[in-house]
Design a protein around this motif. Structure first.
Motif: not given
Length: 353
Positions: A16-17, A38, A44, A49, A65
């Protein structure tokens, strides 16, 4: 979004990063995974997601997240591991992971020194009125002050002839608290008090070893009232969650010495912000140093704690050294890859349904 596709049979890893050039090669050079990242340098997107986690075997997240039932449902039954780049896991529904037999990786230990350093920095800044003094300079008002015997005078962290006995209090006495204590010894601290969860087992042998190693006159496990009343500095270093919410409340703060300092580098929820603001405003305690505040990052200039000149507030930077963040990101990645490779994670949380 960056996506590195291999074969359709490769396990899917969702991140997510982007974790930067020191860490991303651990994932990008793997030819046996399908990596989806992402790619924007912000939190994100939730919709992204939910769409991209479908079919994932591993999900690597950061503390912004939320991994809840909706995300786990979207992922599907093949999800094996959620790995977070954090020591805390309040953002993850641990009970749902346990029910689904999904492993949880996290990153303890690697941030211990960085957070302990920040704890000492905040203790010094709060005790020595750093915010008030810096404001005088930053606002160009220094020329308006004439020197006086007690101008800008704060409280000394180290022992002195007037206060040879220095007592450190710890709400929670895990790795970071013990590392913080180690840093306090050269300042002349002679006594250590701590509280632990009522359900935790007493550790007299460990405590005796720590006391001897540091040459302390006393190291005792005490109740909250004793901790508040006898400590010159109280370091809040316990886990977050419902069980520890507002442990530092008005009752606790009224028990503290007027010369004492409160430092919180764990979770904002442990301290009642409104009670602390009142304590500072009415001078029940000397000052406070906070790296965390309930409701962060939505802490604006009109927040009651921001208005208090003897409250030092940092934007949750306890682990924010380049070295530590690289170590945390690397461990989060290695935890995830270990599970899909069928090996043991370096750092996992024991889950029970």
């Amino acid at each position: 979004m960056f996506s590195f596709f291999n074969s359709s049979q490769s396990p899917k890893v969702v991140l997510t990063r982007n974790l930067g050039p020191d860490v991303m090669p651990f994932l990008e050079r793997r030819q046996d995974i399908d990596l989806v990242v992402w790619g924007q340098d912000r939190t994100c997107d939730r919709k992204w997601l939910l769409e991209n986690v479908q079919g994932a075997r591993a999900l690597i997240v950061i503390l912004t997240d939320s991994v809840d039932q909706e995300v786990l449902d979207a992922a599907g039954p093949q999800l094996q591991v959620v790995s977070t780049m954090s020591v805390g896991y309040d953002h993850i529904n641990v009970k749902e992971l346990a029910k689904r037999n999904i492993k949880l990786g996290y990153t303890p230990d690697v941030l211990t020194d960085a957070v302990a350093d920040t704890s000492i920095m905040l203790a010094l800044m709060a005790g020595r009125n750093a915010r008030e003094s810096m404001t005088v300079v930053n606002e160009g008002k220094w020329p308006e002050y004439s020197w006086g015997p007690f101008l800008f005078a704060g409280r000394q962290l180290s022992a002195s002839s007037s206060s040879p006995v220095r007592t450190a209090g710890f709400l929670g006495f895990g790795r970071i608290a013990q590392a913080t204590l180690t840093r306090l010894i050269p300042f002349g601290f002679t006594h250590c008090l701590y509280t632990s969860s009522p359900s935790s087992t007493p550790t007299p042998e460990r405590d005796a070893a720590i006391q001897e190693a540091h040459g302390l006159q006393a190291l005792r496990r005490v109740d909250l009232d004793t901790l508040a009343a006898e400590s010159d500095i109280v370091f809040v270093l316990a886990p977050g969650g419902a069980a520890t919410a507002n442990l530092v409340d008005e009752h606790f703060l009224r028990k503290m010495k007027k010369t004492s300092v409160l430092v919180n580098t764990s979770r904002g929820t442990l301290v009642d912000s409104h009670a602390l603001a009142k304590a500072l405003r009415e001078r029940w305690i000397w000052g406070a140093g906070l790296d965390v505040v309930t409701g962060e990052p939505q802490i604006t200039a009109d927040h009651p704690l921001v208005k208090e000149p003897r409250c030092i507030i940092l934007p949750h930077i306890g682990s924010a050294t380049v070295e530590t963040r690289i170590d945390m990101a690397t461990l989060a990645v290695k935890n995830a890859l270990a599970v899909i490779s069928g090996t043991e994670m370096l750092a996992s949380l024991e889950l029970s349904s």
